[in-house]
Each structure stands twice: as C-alpha cells, then as structure tokens.
Design an enzyme around this catalytic site. Sequence first.
Site, PDB file in Angstrom:
ATOM      1  N   ASN A   1      14.733  22.394  56.933  1.00 26.83           N
ATOM      2  CA  ASN A   1      14.200  21.188  57.239  1.00 26.83           C
ATOM      3  C   ASN A   1      14.273  19.840  57.503  1.00 26.83           C
ATOM      4  O   ASN A   1      14.032  18.872  58.203  1.00 26.83           O
ATOM      5  CB  ASN A   1      13.456  20.932  55.561  1.00 26.83           C
ATOM      6  CG  ASN A   1      13.008  19.332  55.258  1.00 26.83           C
ATOM      7  OD1 ASN A   1      11.980  18.752  55.838  1.00 26.83           O
ATOM      8  ND2 ASN A   1      13.805  18.381  54.778  1.00 26.83           N
TER       9      ASN A   1
ATOM     10  N   ASP B   1      26.497  21.099  58.037  1.00 26.91           N
ATOM     11  CA  ASP B   1      25.903  19.584  59.050  1.00 26.91           C
ATOM     12  C   ASP B   1      25.797  20.592  60.074  1.00 26.91           C
ATOM     13  O   ASP B   1      26.802  21.454  60.881  1.00 26.91           O
ATOM     14  CB  ASP B   1      27.535  18.905  59.402  1.00 26.91           C
ATOM     15  CG  ASP B   1      28.023  17.628  60.523  1.00 26.91           C
ATOM     16  OD1 ASP B   1      26.975  17.368  60.919  1.00 26.91           O
ATOM     17  OD2 ASP B   1      29.077  16.941  60.200  1.00 26.91           O
TER      18      ASP B   1
ATOM     19  N   TYR C   1      12.161  13.457  70.953  1.00 23.04           N
ATOM     20  CA  TYR C   1      12.014  14.097  69.394  1.00 23.04           C
ATOM     21  C   TYR C   1      10.802  14.791  69.478  1.00 23.04           C
ATOM     22  O   TYR C   1      10.729  16.073  69.584  1.00 23.04           O
ATOM     23  CB  TYR C   1      11.653  12.979  68.243  1.00 23.04           C
ATOM     24  CG  TYR C   1      10.753  13.431  67.218  1.00 23.04           C
ATOM     25  CD1 TYR C   1      11.662  13.633  65.967  1.00 23.04           C
ATOM     26  CD2 TYR C   1       9.666  13.188  66.929  1.00 23.04           C
ATOM     27  CE1 TYR C   1      11.150  14.588  64.993  1.00 23.04           C
ATOM     28  CE2 TYR C   1       8.891  14.461  65.392  1.00 23.04           C
ATOM     29  CZ  TYR C   1      10.361  14.535  64.713  1.00 23.04           C
ATOM     30  OH  TYR C   1       9.276  14.812  63.669  1.00 23.04           O
TER      31      TYR C   1
ATOM     32  N   LYS D   1      25.238  13.209  47.698  1.00 20.94           N
ATOM     33  CA  LYS D   1      24.496  12.649  47.709  1.00 20.94           C
ATOM     34  C   LYS D   1      23.054  13.830  47.292  1.00 20.94           C
ATOM     35  O   LYS D   1      21.846  13.399  46.330  1.00 20.94           O
ATOM     36  CB  LYS D   1      23.088  12.513  49.372  1.00 20.94           C
ATOM     37  CG  LYS D   1      23.806  11.366  49.577  1.00 20.94           C
ATOM     38  CD  LYS D   1      23.232  10.660  50.800  1.00 20.94           C
ATOM     39  CE  LYS D   1      23.497   9.325  51.666  1.00 20.94           C
ATOM     40  NZ  LYS D   1      23.357   8.571  52.895  1.00 20.94           N
TER      41      LYS D   1
ATOM     42  N   LYS E   1      11.060  19.186  69.192  1.00 18.85           N
ATOM     43  CA  LYS E   1       9.963  20.313  68.346  1.00 18.85           C
ATOM     44  C   LYS E   1       9.248  21.223  68.694  1.00 18.85           C
ATOM     45  O   LYS E   1       9.246  21.995  68.465  1.00 18.85           O
ATOM     46  CB  LYS E   1       8.809  19.155  67.336  1.00 18.85           C
ATOM     47  CG  LYS E   1       9.759  18.160  66.597  1.00 18.85           C
ATOM     48  CD  LYS E   1      10.539  18.825  65.242  1.00 18.85           C
ATOM     49  CE  LYS E   1      11.311  18.566  64.393  1.00 18.85           C
ATOM     50  NZ  LYS E   1      11.103  19.343  63.158  1.00 18.85           N
TER      51      LYS E   1
ATOM     52  N   LEU F   1      10.334  14.967  52.650  1.00 15.12           N
ATOM     53  CA  LEU F   1       9.748  16.222  52.186  1.00 15.12           C
ATOM     54  C   LEU F   1      10.465  17.844  52.044  1.00 15.12           C
ATOM     55  O   LEU F   1      10.153  18.688  50.907  1.00 15.12           O
ATOM     56  CB  LEU F   1       9.189  16.280  53.274  1.00 15.12           C
ATOM     57  CG  LEU F   1       7.910  15.602  54.416  1.00 15.12           C
ATOM     58  CD1 LEU F   1       7.566  16.522  56.295  1.00 15.12           C
ATOM     59  CD2 LEU F   1       7.279  15.363  52.950  1.00 15.12           C
TER      60      LEU F   1
END
Length: 346
Positions: A125, A98, A213, A75, A217, A50
């Site tokens: 993100n 990082d 997780y 990358k 959030k 995303l």
Amino acid sequence: MVGSKDLQPSTKSFGRIFFSNQFRAKPQWPAPNTNLSGKTAIITGSNTGLGYEAARQLLDLKLSHLILAVRSPEKGEAAAAQLRLPHPNAYIEVWQLDMCSYDSVQAFARRAESQLSRIDFVLLNAGMIGLNYTTVKSTGHVECIQVNYISTMLLAVLFLPILKVKGPPDGQPARLTIVGAAVTLAAEFPNRTANPLLPSFDDPKTYNPRDHYDSSKLLAEMFLWNLVDYVSANDVIINLADPAWCKDTELARDVTGAMKVALKLFSLTGRTREVGASCFVDALVNKGKESHGCFLMSWNIHPFPAFLYTPEGKVVMQRLWDETLAELDFAGVRTILNSMKAKVAN
C-alpha cells in the site's frame, strides 16, 4: 480463467467510470462468518490512511498476526497502540521499511523469510504523490517512481518465493495485493516513446506531479501484465486493487495553497476510508484465483487501460519489463522469476 488482460478494453470515458466508482458501485464486504484466526498479514504504509483502515478491518475479522511495515517506527508504534486497544488478543508488530532504500526493502524481505512461519496476506500500500521534484540519492530516480513502482515491484518479486513456502498450511495460495488507481485509465503517459524509458522519468525539465503519479501506477499494471506469466495462481494470487477517490487519506498530505483548497472541495465526492479500504480487504479475502493478474476496480475485475492492448503498448511493456529487471539485477529478481516460472511450467 479470464483475467483483466483477456478482457476487451473499456470504451467508457474516464468521467463515466469516475461517476460509477464514486456514486453507483456497491461495496462487497466479507461474509459475516469470515474468520481470519491464525492468519498473518503484512501491510506497507499502514500507520495512517487507507493502509491503517485496511489493517483495522482485517483485525475486525479476527486476524491473529499483523505486521505494520512503516518508514517511521515511532509513527508505526503509535498506530499499533491504537489498533491494540479494540484487539488485545491480536499480535501486532511494527517493522521498519523505507521504500526509498533497496537495502531496506531487501532486509525487510529477509526478515519476513527468517522470522515468520506463516504469511497469508501481503498488501503493498505504501505510495506517494511527489509535489516537488525530488530524487532518491542512492538510485537517481525521482521519488514518486521509486516508491510507487520500482521498489514496490522489487518487494513483490522478493516475496513470491517466501509466500509460496509460507502460505496457508491448508494448501490455499497466499495473497499479494498491490494498490492501484483508476487514474491509469486516463494517464497521459507523455514519455511512452522514450528509449530507455525509466530514465526519462528522472528529467527535472519534464517533471509533472500528476503525470508522474498516474504513470507510476500505470507502470505497476504494465509490470503485472508480464509478472503473472511467471507465477501460478496455485502458488501466489497476485492482483491489483483500486480504492477509488477517497477523502481523509494522507496521500496528498504535502499539498499546500490553492491546490489544498481544491482537493478539500473535491473530497466531497470521495469515498470514506472505510469503503475505500474495503477494496483491499475484498482483494485479499474475498477474491480467489479468478483475480490472479487482475486489475480490481470497485470490487470487480476490470480491463487494463486500452493502451496496454495495442501493439505499441506491448512494445512499451516489454521495454519496461526488460529495464526493470536490469535495474533490479542486484537482487536476483531474474533467478526468482525463473524459479517461479519453472513451477508454472510443471
């Protein structure tokens, strides 16, 4: 302005919210004449998924300067090369970041302050689902909480005075969007009564990938609840955007076995990356001061999870706030926040 924390908690079940997100909500695309020429954006975790798609959409709007903030420069350069092909006039850079390293986070912020003359948009993100219990050696925190919450909040605070100074020259505030998740509306947060709170996430005996997780959030939303009291929307607009469940992302790239098969099947209900990333572009480009301090879900302002509005939730939020500031004292976050709040008071 009426923000998320001024709304009444939602009484809808998570199932109904999920169904509405996935099958009924309509994207709010930027206006056809939107032109981001001359503007600069920073996106963390942007070499894939995303983050990469959000970068592509901003470039399609004629963004002039893009910084891909990635852990792997190799990358990142590969992603940048692909983005440069259809956008040869854009200046696309790759900067290493990082999120498991406080030194790297601080160095990244210092680089932005020293090398950039203008910053219009920052999209935080970078995130992960930790399938296995892994801690960051330098901090002792479990990796999922470190990346998704602690380091992300550190970077957000470090960028506040930078964005205040280097925002658009026309007097409009810069935008800082943090990637969130609708799963916070159903987060179990089983260790909510722990005191202290942050160390309770680091216990290997209670580690659960899904709970951690979801909670990571949720912690970001709890921090944002207090953070906006220190930041004027005239200085920096801060919001949190949920892309909903999307297919073909890299968030669960380490999943194997039966869980991987289940996720593949579940992905049939997912949004495309284009639609999911449009939530971020909407938060950065379409939304204005009305979104300051808000949780944006399916392109609209939505209440925070109901727990945050309760007396117990207020106590836990204050505990988290105090512990997070203590954790990040080395970076001078209190001084930064107090300086920003002084401007709010004036």
